[in-house]
Structure formats: structure tokens, C-alpha cells
Design a protein around this motif. Structure first.
Motif, short mmCIF file in Angstrom:
data_model
loop_
_atom_site.label_atom_id
_atom_site.label_comp_id
_atom_site.label_asym_id
_atom_site.label_seq_id
_atom_site.Cartn_x
_atom_site.Cartn_y
_atom_site.Cartn_z
N LEU A 30 -78.62 -56.17 -40.59
CA LEU A 30 -80.04 -56.39 -40.30
C LEU A 30 -80.60 -55.25 -39.45
CD1 LEU A 30 -79.91 -60.22 -39.56
CD2 LEU A 30 -80.95 -59.12 -41.56
N ALA A 31 -79.79 -54.70 -38.56
CA ALA A 31 -80.24 -53.59 -37.72
C ALA A 31 -80.51 -52.35 -38.55
CB ALA A 31 -79.21 -53.29 -36.63
N LEU A 32 -79.70 -52.12 -39.57
CA LEU A 32 -79.92 -50.97 -40.43
C LEU A 32 -81.12 -51.19 -41.35
CD1 LEU A 32 -76.29 -49.91 -41.42
CD2 LEU A 32 -77.82 -48.85 -39.77
N ALA B 177 -84.44 -40.85 -35.04
CA ALA B 177 -83.26 -41.45 -34.40
C ALA B 177 -82.49 -42.38 -35.33
CB ALA B 177 -83.70 -42.21 -33.15
N ILE B 178 -82.92 -42.51 -36.58
CA ILE B 178 -82.26 -43.45 -37.49
C ILE B 178 -80.82 -43.05 -37.74
CG2 ILE B 178 -83.17 -42.19 -39.47
CD1 ILE B 178 -82.30 -45.95 -39.25
N GLU B 179 -80.53 -41.74 -37.78
CA GLU B 179 -79.16 -41.31 -38.01
C GLU B 179 -78.25 -41.74 -36.86
OE1 GLU B 179 -78.75 -37.25 -39.03
OE2 GLU B 179 -80.01 -37.38 -40.82
N ALA B 180 -78.78 -41.74 -35.65
CA ALA B 180 -77.98 -42.18 -34.50
C ALA B 180 -77.63 -43.66 -34.64
CB ALA B 180 -78.73 -41.92 -33.20
N ARG B 181 -78.56 -44.46 -35.16
CA ARG B 181 -78.27 -45.88 -35.36
C ARG B 181 -77.21 -46.06 -36.43
NH1 ARG B 181 -82.29 -51.05 -35.67
NH2 ARG B 181 -82.37 -50.50 -33.48
N LEU C 70 -72.09 -47.77 -38.37
CA LEU C 70 -71.05 -47.53 -39.38
C LEU C 70 -70.02 -46.49 -38.95
CD1 LEU C 70 -73.11 -47.55 -42.71
CD2 LEU C 70 -71.81 -49.40 -41.67
N GLY C 71 -70.29 -45.78 -37.87
CA GLY C 71 -69.35 -44.77 -37.42
C GLY C 71 -69.83 -43.37 -37.79
N ARG C 72 -69.48 -42.42 -36.97
CA ARG C 72 -69.90 -41.04 -37.19
C ARG C 72 -69.30 -40.47 -38.46
NH1 ARG C 72 -74.21 -38.36 -35.35
NH2 ARG C 72 -74.19 -36.78 -36.99
N ALA C 73 -68.10 -40.94 -38.83
CA ALA C 73 -67.45 -40.40 -40.03
C ALA C 73 -68.29 -40.64 -41.27
CB ALA C 73 -66.06 -41.02 -40.19
N PHE C 74 -68.93 -41.81 -41.36
CA PHE C 74 -69.79 -42.08 -42.51
C PHE C 74 -70.93 -41.08 -42.58
CE2 PHE C 74 -73.75 -43.86 -44.08
CZ PHE C 74 -73.40 -44.26 -45.36
N LEU C 75 -71.60 -40.88 -41.45
CA LEU C 75 -72.76 -40.00 -41.45
C LEU C 75 -72.37 -38.56 -41.73
CD1 LEU C 75 -75.78 -40.42 -41.06
CD2 LEU C 75 -75.50 -39.76 -38.67
#
Length: 603
Positions: free
Chosen positions: A176-178, A204-208, A213-218
Motif C-alpha cells: 500500500l505504501a508503494l 523521493a519515490i526511489e528512496a521509498r 524492497l531493498g536497494r538491490a531491487f532498485l
């Protein structure tokens, strides 16, 4: 026979609760969606005992008047719809008017709400305080739920451990947050903070996403922002190299609503079909926006599933958009994308200019024709390509007065498997067979889509001994074989003859190739005695993948420097060239900085 009776309202509500409330996370979903509909930009969720003992949702939305509060917990009372037209174009999350009534029938519920125009709130506790009474409160609404399923012990027995139930709550709130990045979310479990996400703007959406989901996903994700034909798709799809063992990082939102839909899953999965390793699952966070009237969100009690008015158009839009995103530069290729593209240089297959994106560009994806065979032509004729160094050049510095191609120049064919190349950044390592397989596959696909694959007669036709059922299958799938440039005749009850194959595959193992193609086709159930065109089109890519594997550079076949450089240039012009057809990476890069760290230089 028992007489027909009207069920009491309390039992009706409990039956409805069985559809709406599966576990504590189901309650939180309904309450958070109500908060979002109320215009909240901050939502606090608190749970104890996995949510069974206690859960609460507090928001800073519009709030309710004391006249509205009793209606809020009444069956099928809602502010979201007024007539059938509203129902056919639902733009809100909650609209059925049964959530609070169902929840309060199986728990001990307390409701506190305050509108911004008065200086105090109102409290309502069904069964204890049946009329709203004044109470201190902040603007917004608090729904407090305790002892879930206390009066439905059969349902309570199906709940899992406290840890498992909280895990469902945690995962739900992250989704829901995403789906609602402009809303701040906080989650507290047993008086301990678990999640605290401030409202995120576009920057700031990438920070969320990284926090959820973790930095590895991004780090492995490719951004999507596409619109066409009344549809808009935004979000991130992870590189195939980030594929997961489960579907835990597959999040899809339709008009901001978290949904599970087989049509959506199929479209995305198909976009990954020729770059994903077998048994792995893609990861993505995607949001589809379309006219509310074009989607029915009322097909499931919990609104977890949807139905599209034009399902085929939605499927095609999703597939094409994700497919293009995966074809674009990204993921593992990012390490060399900062290297300028090579200037206009004559290479096998045509000109590569600075004005035309080189690495991963769909535009240069799969040129065809006699002059575009690249390393395949070199393998057959031993030609020397133009515009690439002729020697290994191990001791020679890279040219200072010209741009270096992204994948650099070949240095060595290590173990007759890996190509070692160097560029401005450092060392590039390429799996020659995997890379050649991708390049050949994209070339075959491009040729097939433009004009179909034309076969070249074999000097000596290949006869195959087959079973009667296989011989019949060859006949039934003749259209598919012909479309792939393979001509096969049945010359006996248990014998077929291969007369033609695409020119680039004449040196392949014809028998193995044809048998594998048939095995791929037979995975599709036949419809009567015909071959539906749709089935042929759906399977042709997998057939071409099989053909590409047989037509590619084999391990333990030593390549010359000219052949290696030709393959590198072909890779730079081919989309999805960082993955082979089976989802394995085709190349990696090691920068000078990484090599320095390995050998502790400067430490």
C-alpha cells in the motif's frame, strides 16, 4: 423440510465478514483504503498479537460527523456511490459499504472521528456506547479493533502464528505504501516501530522503493513511464539477472489499487519469456492507470481482482511496454553505458554512428542480409572485418584520439569460451556462446517479423526415422515449421525428410534442431486437426530460440580476434544482449577501481 426464514442481521454481517475478513491483514486493508478515500496523507497502523489481539488504523483525513458514524458501521452504507453509473465507474477504494459492519460483527470495535471544523471528536463503541459522545481527538479517524473473531471460534482456529499474521500485515502495508507514495505510513508492532515512511514526492519515490524492497531491487531496476490508447504504465521492472525464486516482489496496481490478476501476470511474464532463467520469477513494481469505467473492480469481495472491458488491449499494452523496457539499456549494462558510443565506423552489418544509440538499441537490433552476418560470416569465410584492430594488442594502449566502443576491443579468447576485451573503464568478459545465441536469436526474430524466414535447400536432404505419432505431428505443425524456414515432407509412415533450413543454420545439427523444434511445438495442445495461427505466433519465439542455440558459436571453438570483435560490435547493436535466451548473463565488466580494490592498490 425446514421452513425458509429471514436470517438475522447479525448473522448476515458475520457471513459477509467471512468474505471480507480472512485475517488481520484483511481488516487493515479495508481500514487503510477507507483512510485513503478520506483524503488522508498520513496513516498510522498499530498491531499487537499479530493483529488478532488488537489492531488500529489512525488517519488525518476528513473525519466524520456524529450523524455519519452510526451509518458507517451499518450494512451497505457508503458515501462512495449513489447509483448504478457510479458503480460502473468506481474511482474510490472502498465503496461496497460492508467493511466496517462486517468487522464490528466479529470483533470489539471502537470508532473515534473528528472533522476539521469543530474542536473535539466523537466516540462510538457498538454494544457499549451506541450513540456518539464527545471526546478529545485530532482531526481524522481512528478505528480500533480488538479480539478479532472472538465470537467466531471456528474462523480463529484457521489463523496462523502471531509472527506469520504480522508478516502478512507488514507485506500488505509495504504494498500500500508503494501504491500511494504521497502518503506517509507508520507501522508499530507490539509497541515497537517497524516501518516509518515519510510522504515521498516524485524525487523521493526511489528512496521509498529502496526502503520497502531493498536497494538491490532498485539497483537492478529499469524505470517505465509509458502512455498509449488511454492507458498509462509507470514503475520499475528489475533486470532478468535479479529474478527471484518466488513472486514476493511482484507488485501491480490498477488505478492505485493493489490487485492480483492472471492477465496482468501473463503479460509481464511473456515480456520476460526469452530473458528469464527457467524456474525464476521476475520482480517489478508497476502501476496501470486507465478510465475507471474500463475496469470492473467489483468482481471480488475484497476487490483483490479486477476485470478489464478490453482485456486484449490491456494485455498487449503491458506486454509491449515491459518488453521495450527490457530491451533498452539497463541493469548489468549500466557499468559501461557512461562510455561514449563509437563514432561512425564500418563494421559487419552496416554503419554504427554516434547519432544512433549503439549499446542495447532496439533500432539496431537485428539487421539482416548477406552483409549483416557479422561473426557468422567470419566463421564461415574467415574474413577480416573493417574498423577493428587486427592484432591482440596486449601491449598497445587504447587509441587516445578516438572513442572506444562500449564493449571495447577483444584481447583473448580464454579457454575457448570467454572473450576478454578492454575498454576505457577496464576489463569486459563475454560468454561467446551465450552472446552469439542472443544476437542470432534477435536476428531471426527480426527477419521472421519482417518477412518470415526463408529456407535454403540442403545439398543433401536429411531423412529422419520417427514414430507414427511424431510423423503425424510433423504434418500437423507444417505451418509452424514453414514459418521458421524449415521445410519437412513425410515420406513414409515412420519417416520424414528435411529439405530446407534457414541459410545460417545449414551447418547446424539438423536432426537435433528439428526434433527439438517439434518437442517445443508439442507442448501446446492441438485444436482438432488444425494449427491455430495464434498458437503458432505465440510459440514461434521459443522455436527461434532453439534455432539460435544451434546456430551460435559453440564452446571450445576458438575465435580469431576479428571474429571476437565482430561479435562485440553485433552485441552493441542488439537489444537484450546482456542476457542469453535462457536468462543467463552474457557479459560482465570489471572496472579499474574494482581491480585496484582486489589487489589492495593504494591501501
Amino acid at each position: 423440510m425446514p421452513e425458509i426464514r429471514q436470517l438475522p442481521q447479525s448473522l448476515v454481517n458475520q457471513i459477509a465478514a467471512g468474505e471480507v475478513v480472512e485475517r488481520p491483514a484483511s481488516v487493515i486493508k479495508e481500514l487503510v483504503e477507507n483512510a485513503l478515500d478520506a483524503g488522508a496523507d498520513r496513516i498510522d497502523v498499530q498491531v499487537a498479537g499479530g493483529g488478532v489481539k488488537q489492531l488500529s488504523v489512525r488517519d488525518n483525513g476528513h473525519g466524520m460527523t456524529p450523524e455519519e458514524m452510526p451509518l458507517a458501521i451499518a450494512p451497505h452504507a457508503t458515501s462512495k456511490i449513489r447509483d448504478l453509473d457510479d458503480l460502473e465507474a468506481v474511482a474510490s477504494f472502498g465503496f461496497r459499504g460492508e467493511a466496517l459492519a462486517s468487522i464490528q460483527s466479529i470483533s470489539r470495535l471502537r470508532l473515534v472521528s473528528r472533522t476539521a471544523d469543530i474542536d473535539h471528536g466523537w466516540e462510538l463503541t457498538p454494544g457499549v456506547i451506541d450513540e456518539p459522545r464527545p471526546t478529545p481527538a485530532k482531526p481524522g479517524t481512528l478505528v480500533d479493533v480488538r479480539d478479532l473473531f472472538f465470537n467466531v471460534p471456528a474462523r480463529r482456529k484457521f489463523l496462523r502464528t502471531e509472527r506469520t499474521e504480522f508478516g502478512h500485515v507488514d507485506q500488505l502495508l509495504r504494498k500500500l505504501a508503494l501504491a500511494n507514495p504521497s502518503v506517509a505510513f507508520r507501522l508499530i508492532n507490539n509497541d515497537k516501530g517497524v516501518l516509518d515512511l515519510p510522504a515521498a514526492d516524485a524525487d523521493a519515490i526511489e528512496a521509498r522503493i529502496a526502503k520497502v524492497l531493498g536497494r538491490a531491487f532498485l539497483d537492478q531496476a529499469r524505470e517505465i513511464d509509458s502512455a498509449a490508447s488511454g492507458f498509462a504504465l509507470t514503475g520499475w521492472v528489475a533486470s532478468p539477472q535479479y529474478a527471484r525464486a518466488s513472486t514476493d516482489q511482484q507488485l501491480f496496481f490498477v488505478n492505485g489499487r493493489v490487485v492480483r490478476d492472471r492477465l496482468i501476470a501473463h503479460a509481464v511474464r511473456r515480456a520476460y519469456s526469452d530473458v528469464l532463467h527457467h524456474g525464476r520469477h521476475p520482480a517489478y513494481v508497476l502501476s496501470l492507470t486507465l478510465d475507471p469505467a474500463a475496469v470492473d473492480v467489483n468482481v471480488h469481495p475484497t476487490k483483490a481482482e479486477v476485470r478489464f472491458r478490453d482485456a486484449r488491449s490491456v494485455h498487449d499494452f503491458l506486454f509491449q511496454t515491459v518488453h521495450r523496457a527490457l530491451a533498452a539499456p539497463g541493469g548489468a549494462s549500466a557499468a559501461v553505458e557512461s562510455v561514449p558510443h563509437a563514432p561512425s565506423t564500418s563494421v559487419p552489418g552496416g554503419e554504427m554512428s554516434a547519432a544512433r544509440p549503439a549499446f542495447g538499441s532496439p533500432a539496431g537490433g537485428a539487421t539482416t542480409g548477406r552483409g549483416s552476418q557479422g561473426y557468422l560470416s567470419l566463421l564461415a569465410h574467415g574474413q577480416q572485418p573493417q574498423g577493428v584492430p587486427s592484432g591482440l594488442g596486449v601491449a598497445e594502449p587504447l587509441p587516445a584520439d578516438e572513442e572506444i566502443p562500449p564493449l571495447g576491443y577483444a584481447v583473448e579468447h580464454l579457454g575457448e569460451i570467454y572473450i576478454l576485451a578492454r575498454n576505457r573503464d577496464g576489463l569486459v568478459i563475454v560468454d561467446a556462446h551465450a552472446a552469439a545465441e542472443r544476437v542470432t536469436y534477435e536476428r531471426l526474430k527480426s527477419t521472421y517479423r519482417e518477412r518470415g524466414l526463408s529456407g535454403a535447400p540442403l545439398l543433401l536432404p536429411v531423412d529422419l526415422a520417427v514414430s507414427p505419432s511424431e510423423a503425424e505431428a510433423f504434418e500437423n505443425w507444417q505451418e509452424a515449421f514453414s514459418a521458421a524456414g524449415v521445410m519437412i515432407d513425410r515420406i513414409g509412415p515412420e519417416r520424414v525428410r528435411v529439405r530446407e533450413v534457414p541459410a545460417m543454420l545449414r551447418e547446424a545439427d539438423i536432426e537435433t534442431l528439428v526434433r527439438e523444434m517439434l518437442a517445443e511445438l508439442r507442448r501446446v495442445p492441438m485444436a482438432e486437426d488444425t494449427v491455430p495461427r495464434a498458437i503458432v505466433d505465440e510459440r514461434i519465439d521459443e522455436i527461434l530460440s532453439t534455432m539460435a542455440c544451434h546456430g551460435s558459436v559453440r564452446a571450445n571453438r576458438r575465435l580469431t580476434v576479428a571474429e571476437m570483435n565482430a561479435l562485440l560490435r553485433d552485441m552493441e547493436r542488439t537489444e537484450r544482449s546482456d542476457q542469453c535466451n535462457h536468462g543467463r548473463p552474457t557479459w560482465r565488466t570489471l572496472s579499474i577501481d574494482e581491480l585496484d580494490r582486489w589487489f589492495m592498490r593504494g591501501q
